[in-house]
Design an enzyme around this catalytic site. Sequence first.
Site, PDB file in Angstrom:
ATOM      1  N   GLY A  73       0.822  -1.202   0.000  1.00  0.00           N
ATOM      2  CA  GLY A  73       0.000   0.000   0.000  1.00  0.00           C
ATOM      3  C   GLY A  73       0.854   1.250   0.000  1.00  0.00           C
TER       4      GLY A  73
ATOM      5  N   GLY B 208       8.481   0.920   1.961  1.00  0.00           N
ATOM      6  CA  GLY B 208       9.205   0.920   0.693  1.00  0.00           C
ATOM      7  C   GLY B 208       8.331   0.995  -0.540  1.00  0.00           C
ATOM      8  N   CYS B 209       7.009   1.108  -0.379  1.00  0.00           N
ATOM      9  CA  CYS B 209       6.111   1.122  -1.538  1.00  0.00           C
ATOM     10  C   CYS B 209       6.310   2.377  -2.395  1.00  0.00           C
ATOM     11  CB  CYS B 209       4.660   1.012  -1.084  1.00  0.00           C
ATOM     12  SG  CYS B 209       4.299  -0.512  -0.171  1.00  0.00           S
ATOM     13  N   THR B 210       6.542   3.515  -1.741  1.00  0.00           N
ATOM     14  CA  THR B 210       6.780   4.742  -2.502  1.00  0.00           C
ATOM     15  C   THR B 210       8.095   4.647  -3.263  1.00  0.00           C
ATOM     16  OG1 THR B 210       5.512   6.066  -0.918  1.00  0.00           O
ATOM     17  CG2 THR B 210       7.067   7.241  -2.334  1.00  0.00           C
TER      18      THR B 210
ATOM     19  N   SER C 123       7.546   2.329  -6.338  1.00  0.00           N
ATOM     20  CA  SER C 123       6.798   2.959  -7.427  1.00  0.00           C
ATOM     21  C   SER C 123       7.626   4.031  -8.118  1.00  0.00           C
ATOM     22  CB  SER C 123       5.496   3.560  -6.888  1.00  0.00           C
ATOM     23  OG  SER C 123       4.619   2.541  -6.442  1.00  0.00           O
TER      24      SER C 123
END
Length: 289
Positions: free
Chosen positions: A162, A182-184, A187
């Site tokens: 998320g 770490g999702c940002t 992406s």
Amino acid sequence: MPQRTSLADADCAIAQALDVVGDWWTLLIVRDTARGVHRFDALQQELGMSRKVLTERLRLLVDAGVLAREPYQDRPARYEYRLTPRGRALLPVLIALQDWGDTWVTGDGETMATTTEASREAARVHALVGTRLPELQLLDSYGVLRDPVADTPHTVLYCFPGAYARQDAYPPGWAGIPGARGCTLESCTYRDQLAEFTAAGASVHGVSTQRPDEQRAFADAEGLRFPLLSDAELELAAALRLPTFRVAGASRLKRLTLVVDRDRTVREALYPITDIEASVRAALMAVGG
């Protein structure tokens, strides 16, 4: 077989639901139809059950409105079994059972967004290589249904737990869940290397179980130039038995990456991902970049 005892009159929704799916074979049939196995002989081969038992369970699920029996051949008559909207509504149940098994049966009970290389769930993901992703559609961040597999030689599907436009939108305790952060970075790394993936003939799609509006806010904030797809209904997770974890009352995909060719065959599966930037490089290598 022992006579089936009906619980339909019990004043309990759990008991009434178990009257339909309480037999373990029925949920396994739902699991396999979600994976794209629709024909009788294929279901029998996958499940290893007798024709008599399979016929009984299929009839039960059709009568209950969980499966629809659809003809695909006239002479002789042959039928496929496909999930109805009522059947697809069972997918979160399957994912919850899988998550419980991964966490408490084969795991140590810790909530985490990753795993170890030696885990059974890692083996399950790696076993996807060579299999086909069934036909399905997911909502993009604008609420439009689209195939997660693009019409390019390869599609990189990176699944992430998320990502939000605002830091205060993350669920409580998110930073303390192993593998969730770490999702940002992931992406944005795909964003910054998108031209290289395009030059290699690959499309990039990000997938999470977030709502489309949440994904759109994040994509706008970070200037993403590729689609984010919502698996909020857990159709992709169920189709591929992708590992999940549960937090703040919602199931989340664990971080993994699949490289899929135009024919929907999985060519590479990266999991667990411990180095995000290295995983993007590995995905680029897998598409020939």
